[in-house]
Design a protein around this motif. Structure first.
Motif, PDB file in Angstrom:
ATOM      1  N   SER A   1      -3.317   7.270  -3.428  1.00 43.29           N
ATOM      2  CA  SER A   1      -2.661   6.098  -4.018  1.00 43.29           C
ATOM      3  C   SER A   1      -3.146   5.872  -5.437  1.00 43.29           C
ATOM      4  O   SER A   1      -4.237   6.306  -5.814  1.00 43.29           O
TER       5      SER A   1
ATOM      6  N   LEU B   1       2.352   2.242  -3.343  1.00 42.04           N
ATOM      7  CA  LEU B   1       1.395   2.763  -4.316  1.00 42.04           C
ATOM      8  C   LEU B   1       0.993   4.202  -4.013  1.00 42.04           C
ATOM      9  O   LEU B   1       0.214   4.800  -4.765  1.00 42.04           O
ATOM     10  N   ARG B   2       1.518   4.761  -2.915  1.00 38.25           N
ATOM     11  CA  ARG B   2       1.211   6.154  -2.602  1.00 38.25           C
ATOM     12  C   ARG B   2       1.936   7.082  -3.563  1.00 38.25           C
ATOM     13  O   ARG B   2       3.070   6.830  -3.959  1.00 38.25           O
TER      14      ARG B   2
ATOM     15  N   GLU C   1       0.838  -1.201   0.000  1.00 37.03           N
ATOM     16  CA  GLU C   1       0.000   0.000   0.000  1.00 37.03           C
ATOM     17  C   GLU C   1       0.870   1.247   0.000  1.00 37.03           C
ATOM     18  O   GLU C   1       0.574   2.232  -0.684  1.00 37.03           O
TER      19      GLU C   1
END
Length: 999
Positions: free
Chosen positions: A665, A585-586, A582
């Motif tokens: 994201s 993907l920022r 996660e």
């Protein structure tokens, strides 16, 4: 008819939803889609369902095979065609023609293709009732509660010097945090506390009590009462302890002479004398009803007569009084309320700041939408709601219903009931076992038992999807065995009932890949998870999977917390594996995006914010951009989104980026061959060929230093002084009048824990690899976590700490399918300077190149609409320059002109924050007409209103005065005792229109 479909993991829920939607869609004309509402919970799920419906329509319309053809041909008017003698071929042809017509109608009227998130639908209803809920129809929706909370906390901390009560509450909160091993810093605690305001348990508790949060006076009175109860208890306890000591001294007895010897129950009185006011032991309580012969220690039988004498001399009565349950409950309840009373006070202040900020900025919090709608829909006629919304809905399909909150259901129920009573089919789909969002308001009890009980049984049909279409036979068998036994393993009838439908079947004749399950148990505490040997076993599992042909993109690590995700990510990166998380993907993880933001910090402005960002990105050297063009495109989308709502202000954008934008994201790119690290909550709805759960424990009761609050009320005096109390969820609540609330929360936490494990285990298609931590107690394994009951369940099948079912497998890929690839990567985002080819036409150029006071006045009006206090003027002027409505060379002149205007009225206090303010706010007259004064100001006591209208064009005194008098009349009708009206002719000064006094 209402169909309630309970769909376990992998049971074909999407197929069921698609089929039901198509059946409803084909039961009417080509505009039938307008009267069907399908509701999901995420934008991603909405997009997937729309795509699935459109794909099936296209497949049917184009003559391809579809699993729904036979069902559609046998329903509605198509069934009538068959009954009338049409051949099956003719019926099928009619179905396909109708599918083509439906597809064309939907694509040409896509905005009424009603598959949406529940929040979007509620916003549609709320906007139709904006005035009734006390909002302007032009309100903005704030999705990010954290931003509003941060602003409220900043404002609250800034008021500490003038707020002694708040300061004392903060001190109490910090002391409590230190005593419980948490950080004493107030701000993180305030943010954590404030987040309770946005959660549904708080809103339900307050709504159930019928009042708002208690104010300072009520809290102070409650505090005084609770302190008296605590003080009285302690003083009485000390007196009883002294009396007990005196009686024992009279007969020359010591605590060792009583049952238990050195650990005698009579030691309790010594604790009371020393100021340790804790609950008495079970032995002490039981002795209150025992005969004196049972009080004597076996080693002190010679003192039996003295003990009997002391018993009858008042010692027995003291024991009975000290163990009186009502007395103890009253004391411990007061103690818990006092421990959390500062929280109630702080939350009351934070809530006031949040509401004030939303009112001043014309905002509606997305999390508040269900609360506003409940006030509208409660008791309203459903046709009236449809009339205001502008559409009639006949059929509802509610997906993931286990994640629906109680307030959301209360808003949906009258609409659904109206449809069911009219005979229209509706569908609810969900699975209580996959309810893992209770922390944000979902209430699985609705799906479990309540929905069916609220409707006429003759109009409700319950169905269970019994087959698993996702996982291998080995994975299904393992999950059937474990989750089918969790009721017995936990000893909880509620969990047993929820998991009564956990056992799934494999469809006969279906081709399934081989499966493999491996569970490795490690005995120890949480710190043992980070031991080298533990981590090496995880790496060995990854290597084995890769050796057996699995691609990195086939493998997912499912974790519970960010800390676990960071730990496993560091491990994998250190060993040379590519990963996708996660965090990765920022947008802020992209070097190109970070570089652009850093350059913006050094930019003074002038050009449009979007153009500046493009210039920066265009100037980078070839090959400097990393992370792919997806990040850069997403960043530019964010810039456009910000400009659309806030304008082209660089400083404001950078502030927004730090608080919100940096955490945006991109979607995980399909086909990227990297190991996936994802939280269990984010994995819901996904499937992976190989799943690794690296840190399985999942305690039934929350642990750690992060406080969790439950909202409790009591009808028992004097604990009904406040309508609700925010109480820290801890075992000490068992000794209070709130014991039932605590035990209920404890039980639901155990359900949450098992559900999280269920979601994790059912993501696997072929390989399920689990690393579990267990800790033995003196009496063996204690059933206090999922890992413990899993170990208990597998006892007798574990060898050397390892349970294994099946053998390591190789992945199977569809022979006729194509591997999804990420596509051709754009090395750079193409950006070509416009140069002299195009020129923007700014409104400001037109306004100031002609000698027109009117057109100039439009710009000045717009600037002044952004000014609340004099300190806002410069930002408003240069904001107009940035957005193109004011030429840059006119900026200094306009700033000086407007500054002089504001200085000329400084004695009236219009721009120094004295008044509460509304700029360009719409006023609705009783007849429905709307008016928009330039500036309305209200005294803090709510008695006086001042309305000011700016005029920069040609003077028309009679017309303008009549206009302002109309504004004054409206404000007078709204109840303001004194209303003043002014016309402001720019540099020519202000003129008073009049002053009126209300009744």
């Amino acid at each position: 008819m209402l169909e309630i479909c309970k769909a376990s993991a992998g049971s074909g829920k999407t197929h069921k939803l698609t089929g039901e939607y198509l059946r409803m869609l084909f039961n009417g004309g080509t505009d039938r889609y307008k009267s069907i509402l399908a509701v999901t919970f995420t934008n991603k799920a909405t997009g997937e369902m729309k795509q699935r419906v459109l794909e099936e329509l296209h497949r049917i319309a184009s003559g391809e095979k579809s699993p729904f053809i036979a069902d559609l041909a046998g329903s509605g008017r198509f069934a009538d065609m068959a009954s009338a003698g049409s051949t099956p071929e003719a019926v099928e042809k009619a179905v396909r023609r109708h599918a083509s017509a439906l597809l064309s109608a939907i694509l040409n009227d896509y905005s009424l293709f009603n598959i949406s998130t529940i929040d979007r639908f509620f916003q549609q209803v709320l906007r139709a009732f904006a005035i009734e809920t006390g909002h302007f129809s032009s309100y903005n929706v704030e999705i990010n509660d954290e931003n509003i909370l941060a602003m409220a906390v900043d404002e609250l901390m800034g008021s500490i010097d003038d707020n002694e009560e708040l300061l004392q509450w903060l001190i109490d909160l910090s002391v409590e945090a230190v005593e419980n091993g948490r950080d004493w810093n107030s701000v993180p605690q305030l943010l954590r506390l404030g987040s309770e305001l946005f959660k549904e348990p708080f809103k339900l508790a307050v709504r159930g009590a019928g009042v708002e949060l208690a104010g300072r006076t009520s809290i102070a009175e409650c505090s005084d009462t609770m302190r008296r109860i605590v003080q009285d208890f302690r003083e009485e306890s000390r007196r009883m302890a002294e009396k007990a000591a005196a009686i024992m001294g009279r007969y020359d007895l010591s605590a060792d002479d009583f049952k238990g010897g050195s650990r005698s129950f009579m030691n309790y009185f010594d604790k009371l004398r020393s100021g340790r006011f804790e609950a008495p032991s079970a032995t002490f309580v039981s002795m209150a009803e025992e005969e004196p012969a049972r009080w004597c220690a076996s080693s002190a039988q010679t003192r039996a007569s003295d003990i009997a004498s002391a018993y009858h001399a008042g010692l027995a009565e003291l024991v009975r009084r000290a163990s009186d349950p009502d007395r103890l409950t009253k004391y411990f309840t007061a103690l818990e309320i006092l421990r959390n009373l500062s929280v109630a006070g702080i939350l009351s202040d934070i809530e006031a700041q949040v509401r004030d900020h939303c009112r001043r900025n014309n905002l509606v919090l997305l999390s508040d939408t269900p609360r506003f709608l409940s006030d509208i829909i409660d008791g309203s006629d459903t046709p009236f709601i449809y009339e205001r919304v502008g559409s009639r809905l006949d059929n509802y399909l509610l997906d993931e219903f286990q994640d629906t909150s109680r307030m959301q259901w209360d808003n949906f129920e009258p609409l659904l009931r109206d449809s069911v009573d009219a005979g229209s089919p509706c569908l609810i789909v969900g699975d209580v076992k996959q309810s893992i969002y209770r922390w944000r308001g979902s209430d699985w009890r609705l799906l479990d038992t309540e929905i069916a009980s609220r409707f006429d049984p003759r109009k409700v049909h319950t169905d269970t999807l019994a087959y698993n279409w996702r996982s291998s036979a080995e994975v299904v068998s393992f999950n059937n065995s474990f989750f089918g036994s969790v009721g017995t393993l936990t000893g909880d009838e509620l969990i047993g009932r929820i998991y009564s439908d956990a056992v799934q079947r494999i469809p006969e004749g279906s081709s399934r890949p081989a499966g493999h399950i491996k569970v490795t148990f490690t005995e120890g505490t949480g710190s043992d998870m980070w031991e080298e040997s533990y981590l090496q076993r995880i790496l060995e599992a990854v290597r084995t999977l890769l050796e057996h042909g699995y691609r990195p993109g086939d493998i997912a690590f499912l974790v519970r917390t960010r800390a676990e995700g960071a730990a496993i990510s560091d491990l994998l990166i250190a060993n040379g594996y590519n990963i996708m998380t996660e965090d990765s993907l920022r947008l802020s993880s992209s070097a190109a995006v970070r570089r652009t933001v850093d350059c913006l910090k050094e930019t003074t402005g002038g050009e449009s914010l979007y153009n500046i960002c493009e210039d920066i990105l265009r100037s980078r050297p070839d090959g400097q951009e990393d992370g792919g063009s997806a990040f850069v495109n997403a960043f530019l989308d964010c810039v456009l989104e910000y400009i659309g709502s806030e304008g082209s202000d660089i400083t404001g954008f950078l502030r927004w980026w730090e608080t919100e934008g940096a955490d945006r994201s991109i979607s995980a790119p399909e086909g990227r061959d990297a190991l996936r690290v994802i939280t269990i909550h984010k994995s819901k709805g996904l499937e992976f060929k190989a799943v690794i759960v690296p840190f399985l424990q999942i305690p039934f009761a929350p642990k750690g230093n992060s406080a969790k609050y439950i909202w409790c009320g009591s009808s028992v005096s004097p604990f009904d002084m406040l309508p609700v109390y925010p109480l820290e969820c801890r075992s000490s609540l068992e000794q209070t009048v709130f014991a039932d609330d605590y035990l209920r929360e404890k039980r639901y936490s155990a359900v949450d824990a098992v559900n999280v494990a269920y979601v994790a285990f059912t993501r696997a298609v072929q390989e399920l690899i689990v690393f579990a931590l267990v800790r033995h107690s003196k009496n063996g394994l204690a059933p206090n976590s999922v890992s413990h009951i899993l170990c208990t369940h597998l006892q007798g099948q574990i060898e050397d700490g390892v349970y294994e079912l099946g053998e390591w497998t190789s992945p199977e890929y569809k022979k006729d399918g194509k591997r999804v690839v990420a596509g051709e990567e754009m090395l750079r985002v193409p950006s070509v300077p416009i140069g002299d080819r195009l020129k923007l036409s700014f409104r400001g150029d037109e306004f100031f190149t002609r000698d027109s006071r009117r057109t100039r006045g439009i710009v000045l009006h717009e600037i002044l609409s952004k000014v609340e206090t004099a300190s806002d003027l410069e930002d408003a002027v240069y904001g107009a320059v940035s957005s193109g409505i004011l030429p840059a060379n006119e900026g200094p002149q306009v700033l000086e002109q407007l500054s002089e205007m504001l200085r000329s009225v400084s004695d009236r206090h219009w721009f120094d924050g004295t008044y509460l303010l509304m700029n360009e706010a719409t006023v609705i007259a009783p007849g429905g007409d709307s008016y928009r004064p330039d500036r309305m100001m209200f005294s803090p006591d709510g008695q006086t209103a001042v309305v000011v209208d700016y005029k920069f064009g040609r003077r028309r005194d009679g017309q303008y005065r009549s206009q302002v008098r109309g504004y004054m009349s409206l404000l007078g009708q709204m109840g303001y005792r004194e209303v003043k009206g002014w016309l402001w002719y720019g540099e020519d000064g202000v003129e008073e229109v009049g002053q009126s006094t209300g009744n």
